[in-house]
Design a protein around this motif. Sequence first.
Motif, PDB file in Angstrom:
ATOM      1  N   THR A 190     -30.625  66.135  24.944  1.00  0.00           N
ATOM      2  CA  THR A 190     -30.132  65.608  26.213  1.00  0.00           C
ATOM      3  C   THR A 190     -28.684  65.153  26.090  1.00  0.00           C
ATOM      4  O   THR A 190     -28.284  64.573  25.077  1.00  0.00           O
ATOM      5  CB  THR A 190     -31.011  64.420  26.667  1.00  0.00           C
ATOM      6  OG1 THR A 190     -32.362  64.865  26.785  1.00  0.00           O
ATOM      7  CG2 THR A 190     -30.543  63.879  27.999  1.00  0.00           C
ATOM      8  N   HIS A 222     -31.767  72.412  31.616  1.00  0.00           N
ATOM      9  CA  HIS A 222     -32.895  71.483  31.489  1.00  0.00           C
ATOM     10  C   HIS A 222     -33.130  71.312  29.993  1.00  0.00           C
ATOM     11  O   HIS A 222     -33.680  72.188  29.343  1.00  0.00           O
ATOM     12  CB  HIS A 222     -34.139  72.041  32.180  1.00  0.00           C
ATOM     13  CG  HIS A 222     -35.165  71.001  32.457  1.00  0.00           C
ATOM     14  ND1 HIS A 222     -35.585  70.688  33.725  1.00  0.00           N
ATOM     15  CD2 HIS A 222     -35.854  70.175  31.629  1.00  0.00           C
ATOM     16  CE1 HIS A 222     -36.487  69.733  33.672  1.00  0.00           C
ATOM     17  NE2 HIS A 222     -36.670  69.394  32.406  1.00  0.00           N
ATOM     18  N   ALA A 223     -32.739  70.185  29.459  1.00  0.00           N
ATOM     19  CA  ALA A 223     -32.636  69.971  28.014  1.00  0.00           C
ATOM     20  C   ALA A 223     -33.864  70.441  27.245  1.00  0.00           C
ATOM     21  O   ALA A 223     -34.994  70.095  27.590  1.00  0.00           O
ATOM     22  CB  ALA A 223     -32.379  68.491  27.735  1.00  0.00           C
ATOM     23  N   THR A 234     -38.269  69.234  24.940  1.00  0.00           N
ATOM     24  CA  THR A 234     -37.866  69.134  26.338  1.00  0.00           C
ATOM     25  C   THR A 234     -37.537  67.689  26.693  1.00  0.00           C
ATOM     26  O   THR A 234     -38.348  66.775  26.467  1.00  0.00           O
ATOM     27  CB  THR A 234     -38.994  69.644  27.256  1.00  0.00           C
ATOM     28  OG1 THR A 234     -39.237  71.020  26.952  1.00  0.00           O
ATOM     29  CG2 THR A 234     -38.603  69.513  28.719  1.00  0.00           C
ATOM     30  N   ASP A 235     -36.333  67.469  27.212  1.00  0.00           N
ATOM     31  CA  ASP A 235     -35.847  66.139  27.596  1.00  0.00           C
ATOM     32  C   ASP A 235     -35.879  65.146  26.439  1.00  0.00           C
ATOM     33  O   ASP A 235     -35.884  63.922  26.655  1.00  0.00           O
ATOM     34  CB  ASP A 235     -36.663  65.589  28.778  1.00  0.00           C
ATOM     35  CG  ASP A 235     -36.545  66.451  30.021  1.00  0.00           C
ATOM     36  OD1 ASP A 235     -35.449  66.998  30.260  1.00  0.00           O
ATOM     37  OD2 ASP A 235     -37.546  66.601  30.751  1.00  0.00           O
ATOM     38  N   HIS A 236     -35.874  65.662  25.230  1.00  0.00           N
ATOM     39  CA  HIS A 236     -35.803  64.806  24.044  1.00  0.00           C
ATOM     40  C   HIS A 236     -34.372  64.301  23.884  1.00  0.00           C
ATOM     41  O   HIS A 236     -33.409  64.954  24.314  1.00  0.00           O
ATOM     42  CB  HIS A 236     -36.230  65.615  22.811  1.00  0.00           C
ATOM     43  CG  HIS A 236     -36.395  64.805  21.577  1.00  0.00           C
ATOM     44  ND1 HIS A 236     -35.411  64.706  20.609  1.00  0.00           N
ATOM     45  CD2 HIS A 236     -37.441  64.060  21.122  1.00  0.00           C
ATOM     46  CE1 HIS A 236     -35.846  63.947  19.623  1.00  0.00           C
ATOM     47  NE2 HIS A 236     -37.071  63.546  19.905  1.00  0.00           N
ATOM     48  N   LYS A 237     -34.211  63.149  23.260  1.00  0.00           N
ATOM     49  CA  LYS A 237     -32.862  62.591  23.136  1.00  0.00           C
ATOM     50  C   LYS A 237     -31.929  63.496  22.347  1.00  0.00           C
ATOM     51  O   LYS A 237     -30.709  63.495  22.566  1.00  0.00           O
ATOM     52  CB  LYS A 237     -32.905  61.202  22.508  1.00  0.00           C
ATOM     53  CG  LYS A 237     -33.441  61.153  21.087  1.00  0.00           C
ATOM     54  CD  LYS A 237     -33.521  59.697  20.631  1.00  0.00           C
ATOM     55  CE  LYS A 237     -34.068  59.576  19.235  1.00  0.00           C
ATOM     56  NZ  LYS A 237     -34.226  58.169  18.804  1.00  0.00           N
ATOM     57  N   HIS A 296     -26.513  69.695  28.730  1.00  0.00           N
ATOM     58  CA  HIS A 296     -27.460  69.337  27.668  1.00  0.00           C
ATOM     59  C   HIS A 296     -27.319  70.283  26.468  1.00  0.00           C
ATOM     60  O   HIS A 296     -26.230  70.772  26.174  1.00  0.00           O
ATOM     61  CB  HIS A 296     -28.877  69.349  28.233  1.00  0.00           C
ATOM     62  CG  HIS A 296     -29.053  68.437  29.410  1.00  0.00           C
ATOM     63  ND1 HIS A 296     -28.910  67.075  29.327  1.00  0.00           N
ATOM     64  CD2 HIS A 296     -29.359  68.700  30.726  1.00  0.00           C
ATOM     65  CE1 HIS A 296     -29.119  66.516  30.498  1.00  0.00           C
ATOM     66  NE2 HIS A 296     -29.395  67.491  31.379  1.00  0.00           N
TER      67      HIS A 296
END
Length: 358
Positions: A209, A185-186, A203-206, A227
Motif C-alpha cells: 500500500t 488496488h494494492a 491485498t491491501d497489506h501495508k 500502490h
Amino acid sequence: MKKILILSAIALCTIACKTDKKQSNITTEVATKTDTLPVITEVAQFTGQQVTGVTVSETGRMFVNFPRWRPTVKHSVTEIVNGQSIPFPNKNWNNWTEDATVTDSTFVAVQSVVASQNELFVVDTRNPMFKGVISNPKIFVFDLQKNALKQTFTLTNDVFFKDSYINDVRIDRKNNVAYFTDSGHAGLIILNLESGIFKRVLTDHKSTTAEVDHLTINGKQWVNTVHSDGIALNQIDNTLYFHALTGYTLYAVSTDVLINGTDQQIEAAVEVVDKTAAPDGMIFDQSGNLYYADLENNAILKRDLNGKTTTIAKGDLVRWADTFSIYNDTLYYTNSRINEISGPIPTMTFQVNKISLK
C-alpha cells in the motif's frame, strides 16, 4: 507507472515495518560527482507517444510499450529496429480503439513488456484511461522465434478488482511462475506458468500500500497515490522485492513462501529491506545488485549486496525512469516524464536511454 490521474489529497499515512530481518545495519547514500557518472546514450525517441516499458531479449531485440492513458496512442507494443518503432507482432494487434470490440487478439491497455527465454510477456491491464477494468486482464506470451502468439493467460475474477491496474511482471524460470504488482488496488499476483492458475496475495497489506499521497519533483508536488508498482526478482537469494511507487520502503519475501505459503504465512514472511528513494523501475543484475529509480531526484541508484547505495545516473537525461532492462552489461531505461504532463502531449518527446554498467 502507472496511475497518472490526479486524485484529491488524502491524509498522509505512515507505513510501519513488518519486520527488519533483511534490513542493513547502515545504509549510506553516497553522493557521486556528475562528471564521474557513466555516459547516457539515447537509443530511441518518440514524439507524442508516452513510453513506459522497455525490454531487451537474450538475442538483443528491443521491445517497448505505450500505455493507453489517452486516446492518441498509435500502437501499444512495438519493436525498435534501427531506431524505428515497428508495431509488434503486427498492426492488427495494435489497432484497438475505445469504440472497438475487445477481443483476445488485440492489445487494449498494455502497461509492461518483459522478454524471457525467447518469449515476450505482454501485460494488458484492460483498464484504458484508468476508467476501470473493462474485461479480464490478460498476459499474452509471444514466441520470439516465430513472432506469433504462443499462449494467453486470463486473470480470473478472484484475483483482480474493478480498479486494478496490473502493472509490472517478473518471470521466475526456476519455479516456472510469474509475479505481478497491482498498483491500482494494492497487492501481488502469482501465476503458475504450467497450470495457468493465478493467486492473489498481500491485498491491501501495508507492504503493498502507498505510504504517501504525493512526491516532490523539481520543487513541485506530483499528487497521486500509487500502490505496489516496482518489482524485482533476485535469483541469487530466491527473493522477490517490491515497492509502492508513492512510498519509501523496500520490501521482500521468499519466492518459496509466495508460491507455497498460505496468506498468513506470506504476510508473516514479508520483510523490510531498507528505506529508499521513491522508485518506479527496479531490476537486479546477475551479481545481486539492485538498480532502481529515484523519481524525486531525477536519478538512478544502485544498491549493492551490502546495502550500500550509490548514484549511477542523474540529471536531465533521467526524467522519471519508468522501466529497466539489462542486456550485455548495459542498463536500458525509459523516460516516461509522468510528472511533467498536465495536458495533451503531441510535441513532447519520450526516450529509451542506456548506460554501461561496466
